[in-house]
Scaffold this motif. Structure first.
Motif, PDB file in Angstrom:
ATOM      1  N   GLY A 137       0.509  -1.279   0.235  1.00 31.65           N
ATOM      2  CA  GLY A 137       0.123  -0.085   0.046  1.00 31.65           C
ATOM      3  C   GLY A 137       0.720   0.915   0.435  1.00 31.65           C
ATOM      4  O   GLY A 137       1.671   1.719   0.761  1.00 31.65           O
ATOM      5  N   LEU A 138       0.256   2.528  -0.323  1.00 26.53           N
ATOM      6  CA  LEU A 138       0.929   3.733  -0.932  1.00 26.53           C
ATOM      7  C   LEU A 138       0.084   4.750   0.410  1.00 26.53           C
ATOM      8  O   LEU A 138      -1.523   4.778   0.585  1.00 26.53           O
ATOM      9  CB  LEU A 138       0.986   4.353  -2.018  1.00 26.53           C
ATOM     10  CG  LEU A 138       1.387   6.073  -2.205  1.00 26.53           C
ATOM     11  CD1 LEU A 138       2.650   5.964  -1.922  1.00 26.53           C
ATOM     12  CD2 LEU A 138       0.801   6.392  -3.331  1.00 26.53           C
ATOM     13  N   ILE A 139       1.586   4.821   1.503  1.00 25.51           N
ATOM     14  CA  ILE A 139       0.862   6.547   2.190  1.00 25.51           C
ATOM     15  C   ILE A 139       1.602   7.741   2.016  1.00 25.51           C
ATOM     16  O   ILE A 139       2.503   7.885   1.468  1.00 25.51           O
ATOM     17  CB  ILE A 139       1.122   5.635   3.440  1.00 25.51           C
ATOM     18  CG1 ILE A 139       0.296   4.051   4.566  1.00 25.51           C
ATOM     19  CG2 ILE A 139       0.670   6.232   4.560  1.00 25.51           C
ATOM     20  CD1 ILE A 139       1.604   3.866   5.358  1.00 25.51           C
ATOM     21  N   GLY A 140       0.005   9.045   1.924  1.00 26.88           N
ATOM     22  CA  GLY A 140       1.233   9.812   2.520  1.00 26.88           C
ATOM     23  C   GLY A 140       0.711  10.303   0.990  1.00 26.88           C
ATOM     24  O   GLY A 140       0.464   9.712   0.125  1.00 26.88           O
ATOM     25  N   GLY A 141       0.693  11.738   0.561  1.00 27.32           N
ATOM     26  CA  GLY A 141       0.939  12.415  -0.935  1.00 27.32           C
ATOM     27  C   GLY A 141       2.028  12.201  -1.747  1.00 27.32           C
ATOM     28  O   GLY A 141       2.824  12.030  -1.490  1.00 27.32           O
ATOM     29  N   SER A 142       2.260  13.155  -2.582  1.00 25.87           N
ATOM     30  CA  SER A 142       2.928  12.625  -4.072  1.00 25.87           C
ATOM     31  C   SER A 142       4.289  14.075  -3.695  1.00 25.87           C
ATOM     32  O   SER A 142       4.613  14.136  -4.162  1.00 25.87           O
ATOM     33  CB  SER A 142       2.939  12.322  -5.718  1.00 25.87           C
ATOM     34  OG  SER A 142       1.676  13.295  -5.670  1.00 25.87           O
ATOM     35  N   TRP A 143       3.530  14.820  -3.128  1.00 29.65           N
ATOM     36  CA  TRP A 143       4.149  16.607  -2.870  1.00 29.65           C
ATOM     37  C   TRP A 143       5.370  15.911  -2.407  1.00 29.65           C
ATOM     38  O   TRP A 143       6.557  15.265  -1.800  1.00 29.65           O
ATOM     39  CB  TRP A 143       3.933  16.838  -2.479  1.00 29.65           C
ATOM     40  CG  TRP A 143       3.259  16.889  -0.192  1.00 29.65           C
ATOM     41  CD1 TRP A 143       2.550  16.183  -0.117  1.00 29.65           C
ATOM     42  CD2 TRP A 143       4.191  16.991   0.493  1.00 29.65           C
ATOM     43  NE1 TRP A 143       2.764  16.063   1.399  1.00 29.65           N
ATOM     44  CE2 TRP A 143       4.283  16.283   1.620  1.00 29.65           C
ATOM     45  CE3 TRP A 143       6.457  17.145   0.649  1.00 29.65           C
ATOM     46  CZ2 TRP A 143       4.678  16.113   3.102  1.00 29.65           C
ATOM     47  CZ3 TRP A 143       6.814  16.426   1.796  1.00 29.65           C
ATOM     48  CH2 TRP A 143       6.475  16.072   3.040  1.00 29.65           C
ATOM     49  N   GLU A 144       6.030  17.174  -3.205  1.00 29.40           N
ATOM     50  CA  GLU A 144       7.910  16.943  -2.240  1.00 29.40           C
ATOM     51  C   GLU A 144       8.515  19.007  -2.765  1.00 29.40           C
ATOM     52  O   GLU A 144       8.285  19.615  -3.869  1.00 29.40           O
ATOM     53  CB  GLU A 144       8.690  16.956  -4.347  1.00 29.40           C
ATOM     54  CG  GLU A 144      10.251  16.202  -4.134  1.00 29.40           C
ATOM     55  CD  GLU A 144      10.622  15.687  -5.207  1.00 29.40           C
ATOM     56  OE1 GLU A 144      11.193  16.070  -5.945  1.00 29.40           O
ATOM     57  OE2 GLU A 144       9.984  15.097  -5.618  1.00 29.40           O
ATOM     58  N   LEU A 145       9.093  19.418  -1.617  1.00 28.65           N
ATOM     59  CA  LEU A 145       9.593  19.943  -1.100  1.00 28.65           C
ATOM     60  C   LEU A 145      11.090  20.704  -1.774  1.00 28.65           C
ATOM     61  O   LEU A 145      11.750  19.659  -2.519  1.00 28.65           O
ATOM     62  CB  LEU A 145      10.090  20.597  -0.136  1.00 28.65           C
ATOM     63  CG  LEU A 145       8.502  20.105   1.263  1.00 28.65           C
ATOM     64  CD1 LEU A 145       8.989  20.113   2.315  1.00 28.65           C
ATOM     65  CD2 LEU A 145       7.247  21.892   0.339  1.00 28.65           C
ATOM     66  N   ASP A 146      11.075  22.289  -2.240  1.00 29.01           N
ATOM     67  CA  ASP A 146      12.438  22.508  -3.047  1.00 29.01           C
ATOM     68  C   ASP A 146      13.334  22.833  -1.838  1.00 29.01           C
ATOM     69  O   ASP A 146      12.892  22.783  -0.808  1.00 29.01           O
ATOM     70  CB  ASP A 146      11.633  23.665  -3.920  1.00 29.01           C
ATOM     71  CG  ASP A 146      11.407  23.951  -5.117  1.00 29.01           C
ATOM     72  OD1 ASP A 146      11.691  22.781  -5.691  1.00 29.01           O
ATOM     73  OD2 ASP A 146      11.008  24.616  -5.535  1.00 29.01           O
ATOM     74  N   VAL A 147      14.565  22.260  -2.134  1.00 25.41           N
ATOM     75  CA  VAL A 147      15.721  22.176  -1.039  1.00 25.41           C
ATOM     76  C   VAL A 147      16.794  22.377  -1.736  1.00 25.41           C
ATOM     77  O   VAL A 147      17.081  21.797  -2.781  1.00 25.41           O
ATOM     78  CB  VAL A 147      15.451  20.957  -0.492  1.00 25.41           C
ATOM     79  CG1 VAL A 147      15.884  19.806  -0.634  1.00 25.41           C
ATOM     80  CG2 VAL A 147      16.535  20.812   1.142  1.00 25.41           C
ATOM     81  N   GLU A 148      17.137  23.440  -1.287  1.00 25.37           N
ATOM     82  CA  GLU A 148      18.455  23.893  -1.868  1.00 25.37           C
ATOM     83  C   GLU A 148      19.907  23.520   0.430  1.00 25.37           C
ATOM     84  O   GLU A 148      19.083  24.013   1.365  1.00 25.37           O
ATOM     85  CB  GLU A 148      18.543  25.578  -2.395  1.00 25.37           C
ATOM     86  CG  GLU A 148      17.698  26.032  -2.491  1.00 25.37           C
ATOM     87  CD  GLU A 148      17.865  27.015  -3.266  1.00 25.37           C
ATOM     88  OE1 GLU A 148      18.037  28.018  -2.141  1.00 25.37           O
ATOM     89  OE2 GLU A 148      16.759  27.916  -3.449  1.00 25.37           O
ATOM     90  N   PHE A 149      20.829  23.271  -0.914  1.00 24.75           N
ATOM     91  CA  PHE A 149      21.435  23.001   0.324  1.00 24.75           C
ATOM     92  C   PHE A 149      23.156  22.918  -0.165  1.00 24.75           C
ATOM     93  O   PHE A 149      23.575  22.639  -1.233  1.00 24.75           O
ATOM     94  CB  PHE A 149      21.275  20.847   0.868  1.00 24.75           C
ATOM     95  CG  PHE A 149      21.351  20.002   0.762  1.00 24.75           C
ATOM     96  CD1 PHE A 149      23.174  19.405   0.013  1.00 24.75           C
ATOM     97  CD2 PHE A 149      20.468  19.502  -0.560  1.00 24.75           C
ATOM     98  CE1 PHE A 149      22.479  17.838  -1.115  1.00 24.75           C
ATOM     99  CE2 PHE A 149      20.748  18.692  -1.895  1.00 24.75           C
ATOM    100  CZ  PHE A 149      22.319  17.764  -1.326  1.00 24.75           C
ATOM    101  N   ALA A 150      23.889  22.790   0.964  1.00 20.58           N
ATOM    102  CA  ALA A 150      25.713  23.187   0.685  1.00 20.58           C
ATOM    103  C   ALA A 150      25.556  21.382   1.375  1.00 20.58           C
ATOM    104  O   ALA A 150      25.325  20.861   2.165  1.00 20.58           O
ATOM    105  CB  ALA A 150      25.888  24.214   1.788  1.00 20.58           C
ATOM    106  N   ASP A 151      26.503  20.933   0.506  1.00 21.77           N
ATOM    107  CA  ASP A 151      27.705  19.593   0.894  1.00 21.77           C
ATOM    108  C   ASP A 151      28.063  19.784   2.464  1.00 21.77           C
ATOM    109  O   ASP A 151      28.988  21.491   3.134  1.00 21.77           O
ATOM    110  CB  ASP A 151      28.815  19.244   0.025  1.00 21.77           C
ATOM    111  CG  ASP A 151      28.492  19.672  -1.509  1.00 21.77           C
ATOM    112  OD1 ASP A 151      27.035  18.676  -1.763  1.00 21.77           O
ATOM    113  OD2 ASP A 151      29.247  19.509  -2.643  1.00 21.77           O
TER     114      ASP A 151
END
Length: 215
Positions: free
Chosen positions: A28-42
């Motif tokens: 089964g699949l739980i939760g939605g398909s949303w995806e946040l934009d994330v910018e990160f430094a190494d």
């Protein structure tokens, strides 16, 4: 806290370090398909003084997250480093507040709205004006490690529930005998640490790959 993976999950951990995640049959699949934009430094190192006059070094990953999904979402990120020597370091474990203060001071121009992790979780409103900035901080790991993977979860909504093919129906369901597993859509970023155990304390991580995995 730095710890080693138990033998029972070593095979799974090796698979994840290689860039893919083990998966049992889906139920089964739980939760939605949303995806946040994330910018990160190494990952970078930071050394902070201790009250007793000593000092301590940490790894940290500074980031900015923006919600452009079209709806408000619950934001509770989790960060973990797993080395090729099977050490596991969870972000935020045993980190003093002074470390976040020091990171904020170093990056004030680029990240003017920086806040410690505890102050940025909760409902993330839509739009760039509601962006949040923080850092995942990790205790250092053994210099024997020549590579590591950074796992970042909580930035996507998908969660899969998958059956446990090793579930023993003759025993009650428990942490040691789970009926199913939850796999979250997780950003995995793989790094190499060049050099040898004597020189890696100052080596700069080299990003090798970045991909989404179910973990």
């Amino acid at each position: 806290m730095v710890r080693r993976l138990p033998i029972a999950v070593t095979a799974v951990a090796l698979a994840q370090i290689g860039g893919w995640a083990w998966a049992a049959p889906k139920t089964g699949l739980i939760g939605g398909s949303w995806e946040l934009d994330v910018e990160f430094a190494d990952p970078q190192r930071i050394t902070v003084p201790l009250p007793d006059g000593g000092e301590e070094t940490y790894w940290y990953v500074i980031y900015r997250v923006i919600n452009r999904t079209g709806r408000d979402v619950a934001f509770f990120p989790l960060f973990r480093m797993v080395t090729n020597t099977l050490q596991v370091v969870d972000g935020g474990d045993d980190v003093r507040p002074a470390v976040y203060d020091r990171i904020a001071a170093l990056h004030r121009q680029q990240f003017p709205f920086f806040a410690p992790p505890a102050k940025i979780t909760g409902t993330l409103l839509q739009g760039q004006e509601n962006a949040r900035e923080s850092a995942a901080v990790f205790k250092t790991f053994s210099p024997e490690a020549s590579s590591f993977t950074l796992y970042m979860s909580g930035f996507a909504g998908r969660i899969d529930r998958q059956t446990n093919p090793a579930f023993d129906v003759s025993k009650p369901e428990s942490d040691d005998n789970p009926r199913s597993f939850l796999f979250r859509r997780t950003l995995a970023v793989m790094y190499d640490l060049p050099g040898d155990p004597q020189t890696r304390a100052s080596a700069t991580p080299i990003r090798r790959n970045r991909e989404w995995v179910m973990r």
